[in-house]
Design an enzyme around this catalytic site. Structure first.
Site, PDB file in Angstrom:
ATOM      1  N   TYR A  53       0.836  -1.202   0.000  1.00  0.00           N
ATOM      2  CA  TYR A  53       0.000   0.000   0.000  1.00  0.00           C
ATOM      3  C   TYR A  53       0.873   1.254   0.000  1.00  0.00           C
ATOM      4  O   TYR A  53       1.821   1.366   0.759  1.00  0.00           O
ATOM      5  CB  TYR A  53      -0.919   0.027   1.217  1.00  0.00           C
ATOM      6  CG  TYR A  53      -2.034  -0.988   1.196  1.00  0.00           C
ATOM      7  CD1 TYR A  53      -2.347  -1.689   0.042  1.00  0.00           C
ATOM      8  CD2 TYR A  53      -2.795  -1.233   2.332  1.00  0.00           C
ATOM      9  CE1 TYR A  53      -3.382  -2.615   0.030  1.00  0.00           C
ATOM     10  CE2 TYR A  53      -3.833  -2.154   2.329  1.00  0.00           C
ATOM     11  CZ  TYR A  53      -4.114  -2.847   1.179  1.00  0.00           C
ATOM     12  OH  TYR A  53      -5.126  -3.766   1.167  1.00  0.00           O
ATOM     13  N   SER A 213     -13.725  -4.345  -0.255  1.00  0.00           N
ATOM     14  CA  SER A 213     -14.671  -3.658  -1.144  1.00  0.00           C
ATOM     15  C   SER A 213     -16.110  -3.991  -0.757  1.00  0.00           C
ATOM     16  O   SER A 213     -16.917  -4.419  -1.592  1.00  0.00           O
ATOM     17  CB  SER A 213     -14.427  -4.027  -2.613  1.00  0.00           C
ATOM     18  OG  SER A 213     -15.107  -3.143  -3.486  1.00  0.00           O
ATOM     19  N   LEU A 215     -18.626  -2.226  -0.206  1.00  0.00           N
ATOM     20  CA  LEU A 215     -19.654  -1.407  -0.855  1.00  0.00           C
ATOM     21  C   LEU A 215     -19.495  -1.406  -2.373  1.00  0.00           C
ATOM     22  O   LEU A 215     -20.001  -0.521  -3.061  1.00  0.00           O
ATOM     23  CB  LEU A 215     -19.623   0.017  -0.308  1.00  0.00           C
ATOM     24  CG  LEU A 215     -19.963   0.138   1.183  1.00  0.00           C
ATOM     25  CD1 LEU A 215     -19.871   1.585   1.648  1.00  0.00           C
ATOM     26  CD2 LEU A 215     -21.340  -0.442   1.490  1.00  0.00           C
ATOM     27  N   ALA A 216     -18.796  -2.397  -2.888  1.00  0.00           N
ATOM     28  CA  ALA A 216     -18.658  -2.596  -4.336  1.00  0.00           C
ATOM     29  C   ALA A 216     -18.167  -1.342  -5.047  1.00  0.00           C
ATOM     30  O   ALA A 216     -18.751  -0.885  -6.039  1.00  0.00           O
ATOM     31  CB  ALA A 216     -19.982  -3.078  -4.942  1.00  0.00           C
ATOM     32  N   GLY A 217     -17.083  -0.777  -4.524  1.00  0.00           N
ATOM     33  CA  GLY A 217     -16.507   0.394  -5.167  1.00  0.00           C
ATOM     34  C   GLY A 217     -17.418   1.605  -5.188  1.00  0.00           C
ATOM     35  O   GLY A 217     -17.312   2.454  -6.077  1.00  0.00           O
ATOM     36  N   GLY A 218     -18.323   1.693  -4.230  1.00  0.00           N
ATOM     37  CA  GLY A 218     -19.231   2.833  -4.138  1.00  0.00           C
ATOM     38  C   GLY A 218     -20.616   2.576  -4.682  1.00  0.00           C
ATOM     39  O   GLY A 218     -21.527   3.393  -4.475  1.00  0.00           O
ATOM     40  N   LEU A 220     -22.866   0.639  -3.670  1.00  0.00           N
ATOM     41  CA  LEU A 220     -23.842   0.446  -2.601  1.00  0.00           C
ATOM     42  C   LEU A 220     -23.844   1.603  -1.609  1.00  0.00           C
ATOM     43  O   LEU A 220     -24.442   1.496  -0.541  1.00  0.00           O
ATOM     44  CB  LEU A 220     -23.552  -0.867  -1.862  1.00  0.00           C
ATOM     45  CG  LEU A 220     -23.539  -2.136  -2.714  1.00  0.00           C
ATOM     46  CD1 LEU A 220     -23.149  -3.336  -1.878  1.00  0.00           C
ATOM     47  CD2 LEU A 220     -24.909  -2.364  -3.349  1.00  0.00           C
ATOM     48  N   GLY A 222     -25.034   4.717  -1.964  1.00  0.00           N
ATOM     49  CA  GLY A 222     -25.961   5.801  -2.270  1.00  0.00           C
ATOM     50  C   GLY A 222     -25.496   6.658  -3.420  1.00  0.00           C
ATOM     51  O   GLY A 222     -25.719   7.870  -3.455  1.00  0.00           O
TER      52      GLY A 222
END
Length: 321
Positions: A53, A213, A215-218, A220, A222
């Protein structure tokens, strides 16, 4: 905060793991320290990082995130309060032995990680990816030696296939080498492929699943309600837009933020130990922590299954009989 066992290990970890991938290359040290402090104050004791990282594609300096985390640990004097996880596999230099899971690279990599993290041991040392070029016995020999030396406590895998998990666990059991206690894999409502074989394998061997991940890369989080949808993940939804719209309507009906709902769903999956949340802002951490208080009943879970269907169960029933 709620706590659970680290997979098959006896150590207790928070149900939310703080991922540090963005710390250093994306957010600066001051903001990173603030997020780390807030997580600690909220009871988060599980911190996940990786030696690579800070390097490509996140930045230009592999190791900078571990170094940042090490400075925070040293400044706050909290080493014995946290369960510290890092990873090895990715390229840390240009040389042919600066990557992978050879015994040679693992030995060099652990010493470098210990130095950057300013600690004498790594609580959970994870293989960042399967290395098909190196014999399993060589890999497990290297990690078992580190465990016997007290430099690592537990061994985990990441991005393994189900049969890789079985392969490593069976060799470890037959030869009394270090077993795997966790598997870190991509997993979310929008990406449920691990339910075919990885999650069943982890459950069968008593391992904990650490979803990255979540939230699936955003998708999920909103995304459709954000003011900047023209440049956001909404532009990459493609054929999933209708599902995302249904998902956000369902979240509104339940009175829950979509980002909170996505983490809450993972917390309701029995094999999941702790979703790994990598915040870029304090709000991301706050949303993840709020998911601990969300209770989903059978009807809620069924509705989410309808919006985001999985692969149809585990293999082979998902595609055969």
């Amino acid at each position: 905060m709620k706590y659970t066992r680290l997979g098959r290990a006896g150590a207790q970890v928070s149900r939310i793991a703080l991922g540090t991938m963005n710390m250093g290359p994306v957010i600066g040290e001051e903001e990173s320290f603030a997020i780390l402090d807030a997580a600690r104050e909220s009871g988060v004791n599980f911190i996940d990082t990786a030696d690579v990282y800070g390097g490509p594609p996140w930045g230009s300096e592999p190791g900078q995130t571990e170094a940042l985390v090490g400075r925070w640990i040293s400044a706050r004097g909290v080493r014995d309060e946290i369960v510290l996880a890092t990873k090895v596999y990715e390229a840390m230099g240009a040389g042919p032995n600066d990557r992978g899971l050879s015994s040679l690279h693992i030995r060099r990599a652990v010493e470098a990680s210990l130095q950057r993290l300013q600690t004498d041991r790594i609580d959970l040392y994870q293989m960042h990816h399967i290395d098909r070029r190196v014999p399993v016995d060589e890999v497990l020999d290297a990690f078992t030696r580190l465990r016997d030396q007290g430099k690592i406590l537990y061994l985990g895998s990441s991005n393994f296939a189900g049969w890789n998990i079985a392969q490593y666990q069976e060799v470890a059991a037959a030869t009394r080498r270090a077993p795997l206690v966790t598997e870190q894999s991509v997993y979310s409502l929008a990406n449920r492929m691990v339910e075919l074989e990885v999650a069943p394998a982890a459950a069968a061997y008593g391992m904990g699943l650490l979803p990255w991940s979540p939230l699936a890369g955003g998708q999920l989080a909103g995304v459709l309600r954000k003011a900047d949808t023209s440049r956001s993940d909404a532009s990459r939804l493609g054929g999933r837009r209708e599902r995302v719209e249904r998902y956000e309507r369902f979240a509104d009906e339940r009175g829950v933020d979509p980002a909170v709902l996505g983490i809450a769903w993972l917390l309701h999956q029995p094999v999941v130990t702790a979703p790994i949340v990598g915040p870029r802002r304090m709000q991301h951490l706050t949303s993840a922590l709020a998911a601990l208080d969300v209770q989903l009943d059978a009807a809620d879970l069924a509705a989410l299954d309808e919006i985001w269907p999985g692969p149809g169960g585990q293999a082979p029933e998902a595609y055969a009989w």
